[in-house]
Every structure is written in structure tokens, then in C-alpha cells.
Write a protein that holds these residues in place. Structure first.
Motif, mmCIF file in Angstrom:
data_model
loop_
_atom_site.group_PDB
_atom_site.id
_atom_site.type_symbol
_atom_site.label_atom_id
_atom_site.label_comp_id
_atom_site.label_asym_id
_atom_site.label_seq_id
_atom_site.Cartn_x
_atom_site.Cartn_y
_atom_site.Cartn_z
ATOM 1 N N UNK A 279 -36.953 66.986 28.725
ATOM 2 C CA UNK A 279 -36.038 67.141 29.861
ATOM 3 C C UNK A 279 -35.244 65.850 30.117
ATOM 4 N N UNK A 280 -35.904 64.709 29.984
ATOM 5 C CA UNK A 280 -35.207 63.435 30.188
ATOM 6 C C UNK A 280 -34.141 63.236 29.116
ATOM 7 N N UNK A 281 -34.470 63.555 27.873
ATOM 8 C CA UNK A 281 -33.475 63.417 26.803
ATOM 9 C C UNK A 281 -32.311 64.391 26.996
ATOM 10 N N UNK A 282 -32.598 65.602 27.458
ATOM 11 C CA UNK A 282 -31.510 66.542 27.772
ATOM 12 C C UNK A 282 -30.544 65.913 28.764
ATOM 13 N N UNK A 283 -31.102 65.296 29.780
ATOM 14 C CA UNK A 283 -30.284 64.661 30.826
ATOM 15 C C UNK A 283 -29.516 63.465 30.269
ATOM 16 N N UNK A 284 -30.173 62.638 29.468
ATOM 17 C CA UNK A 284 -29.544 61.409 28.976
ATOM 18 C C UNK A 284 -28.460 61.663 27.929
ATOM 19 N N UNK A 285 -28.545 62.804 27.247
ATOM 20 C CA UNK A 285 -27.539 63.086 26.221
ATOM 21 C C UNK A 285 -26.136 63.197 26.818
ATOM 22 N N UNK A 286 -26.047 63.500 28.102
ATOM 23 C CA UNK A 286 -24.727 63.572 28.742
ATOM 24 C C UNK A 286 -24.055 62.199 28.804
ATOM 25 N N UNK A 287 -24.849 61.129 28.617
ATOM 26 C CA UNK A 287 -24.290 59.770 28.624
ATOM 27 C C UNK A 287 -23.955 59.277 27.211
ATOM 28 N N UNK A 288 -24.137 60.157 26.224
ATOM 29 C CA UNK A 288 -23.811 59.829 24.833
ATOM 30 C C UNK A 288 -24.659 58.673 24.311
ATOM 31 N N UNK A 289 -25.938 58.732 24.577
ATOM 32 C CA UNK A 289 -26.866 57.708 24.073
ATOM 33 C C UNK A 289 -27.062 57.883 22.572
#
Length: 256
Positions: free
Chosen positions: A107-117
Motif C-alpha cells: 500500500x505504501x509503494x502504491x502511494x509513493x509511485x505517484x511521486x515517480x520514485x
């Protein structure tokens, strides 16, 4: 079961940030290092994470005020020589079960992908079980190219040497499936106390990787704060064990 909740405190825009994970672990080395970065570089909290997979308890703080089990996301903008943006994940707990770990990290990675990490570093400890004469930082990475970068700053590479358990390992594995490259930095530590010296060496290596400067003068002070937090957690755990044992003894009175 209610899903993991990410509570947004501030809407932010970042430029290809690097992700740093440092949840509690062996010697609290990673957590101590990341908490120090947050304080010294004045990072800003922008999200809180709550999950039914966290331990079913709260901390009781000063004045009787309770504190939830929580993970937190902080950000830094335009830091260091490369004007790099950074997101840090810290908190007072990890998921209790394997299922919970996968759920929360995903879930955290799903959220962070919006920041183009595209890059992450996870921080943790590697236990020796005995006093350390000369501290070292060990590393493992998702590619041979990153392994070579770690070698250049004298990080010793773990090879055919077991796994990396918990969030520090799982984030790397799940991140690689999403084309997010990264490395885990593991500070050598006896493992049975809050290790400021190991955290300081982790900070030194991370500073080199990120081309930033971090003053470590107050690191021992933060280590003491972490020791107090850990002592509370251990006391709560012991209280729960004592209560369960007493209840079991009472139940036995009704048998036979």
C-alpha cells in the motif's frame, strides 16, 4: 478487515524523490539514523499510516497521553549538492504478520509511485550478538551497478549470507518488481541495545550516497529518547504476558 489507511496531512509536489525506509529493527539503527535526519534537516511530515496489521496497543506518553501505533512519511526538498528531494518513512512499529508486512509495504509503494520514485534506500541493523570493536556497514542491492556504488564508499557487500527480514528487505523486493532500484544499508551492532555508534556510521555512508551533510552531534541524545520508547514497549509486552499468565492460572481452577 479494514485496509491500511494513509492519512494525508499536506498535499505536496516533489521532483523524482529518493525514498528512505527506516522502521524499528535490530538495534534500532535505521530508525535512529532517520529520526536524526528528520530533526537535523527539518523534514516535514506529510502523511500518517494506520493499519489493523500493527500491534493492538497504544503507547502511554508523558502526562498519560496515549500515542497510536503509526508509520509516518516526511519530505525534504532540494537537499544537498544535487538539490535532491527525499521521502522518509519512519514510525514506532512494523506489521505483526507476514500478511501484514506485504499489505502495508504494498500500500505504501502504491502511494509513493505517484511521486515517480525510482530509487530507494532501506536502513537497518545486522546483529553480531556480541560487542563490536570496529563498526562496519554491510549492504545488498537490487542490481550489480548499485553494488559497485556501495563498494566505492567502503560498504561491505553481503553475499550468500541469508535474508533481510521485515520491511527493509520487503520494500526492496517489492520495489524491484515495480522497477524501483535500491539498496539496504545494515549497520553492524550487538543487537541488544539502542546503538548510536552504528547509526552514526550508517549516516556517514548515506550522506555519501546522497551528497548531503548531516551533523551528528545530537545523535546520542536521540538514542536516549529511543531507549525510553523501547523500554515502554517492552514493559507493555511484559504486562500483557503477565496478565495472560494470571488469567490462565485462574482458568485452571475450574478444571478437574
Amino acid at each position: 478487515m479494514k485496509p491500511t489507511e494513509i492519512k494525508i496531512i499536506e498535499e505536496i509536489e516533489l521532483d523524482n524523490p529518493i525514498f528512505i525506509e527506516a522502521l524499528p529493527g535490530i538495534g534500532h539503527v535505521g530508525k535512529l539514523a532517520a529520526d536524526h535526519i528528520i530533526a537535523e534537516l527539518e523534514a516535514t511530515k506529510f502523511a500518517e499510516i494506520y493499519s489493523p496489521y500493527f500491534p493492538p496497543q497504544v503507547f502511554v506518553g508523558e502526562g498519560g497521553i496515549v500515542e497510536n501505533m503509526v508509520n509516518e512519511l516526511y519530505y525534504l526538498k532540494d537537499i544537498g549538492e544535487n538539490n535532491q528531494d527525499i521521502i522518509l518513512l519512519v514510525g514506532n512499529t512494523q506489521g505483526l504478520s507476514p500478511e501484514g508486512q506485504y499489505e502495508i509495504c504494498g500500500d505504501i509503494l502504491d502511494f509513493l509511485e505517484s511521486f515517480n520514485i525510482k530509487t530507494m534506500y532501506t536502513l537497518g541493523g545486522i546483529a553480531t550478538g556480541q560487542p563490536v570493536e570496529k563498526y562496519r556497514v554491510f549492504g545488498a542491492a537490487t542490481s550489480s551497478e548499485i553494488v559497485e556504488v556501495l563498494k566505492e564508499i567502503d560498504i561491505e557487500i553481503r553475499s550468500n549470507d541469508g535474508g533481510i527480514i521485515g520491511a527493509s528487505g520487503l520494500f526492496l523486493g517489492l520495489g524491484a518488481l515495480r522497477n524501483i532500484e535500491g539498496a539496504c544499508l545494515m549497520g553492524e551492532t550487538p543487537g541488544y541495545f539502542i546503538d548510536a555508534e552504528s547509526a552514526e556510521l550508517i549516516l556517514e555512508k548515506l550522506s555519501s550516497l546522497l551528497s548531503i551533510e548531516i551533523n551528528v552531534d545530537k545523535l546520542e541524545e536521540r538514542a536516549e529518547e529511543t531507549r525510553e520508547m523501547l523500554a515502554k514497549a517492552q514493559q507493555m509486552e511484559q504486562d500483557m504476558i503477565n496478565k495472560t499468565t494470571a488469567q490462565d492460572r485462574d482458568d485452571l481452577r475450574y478444571i478437574g
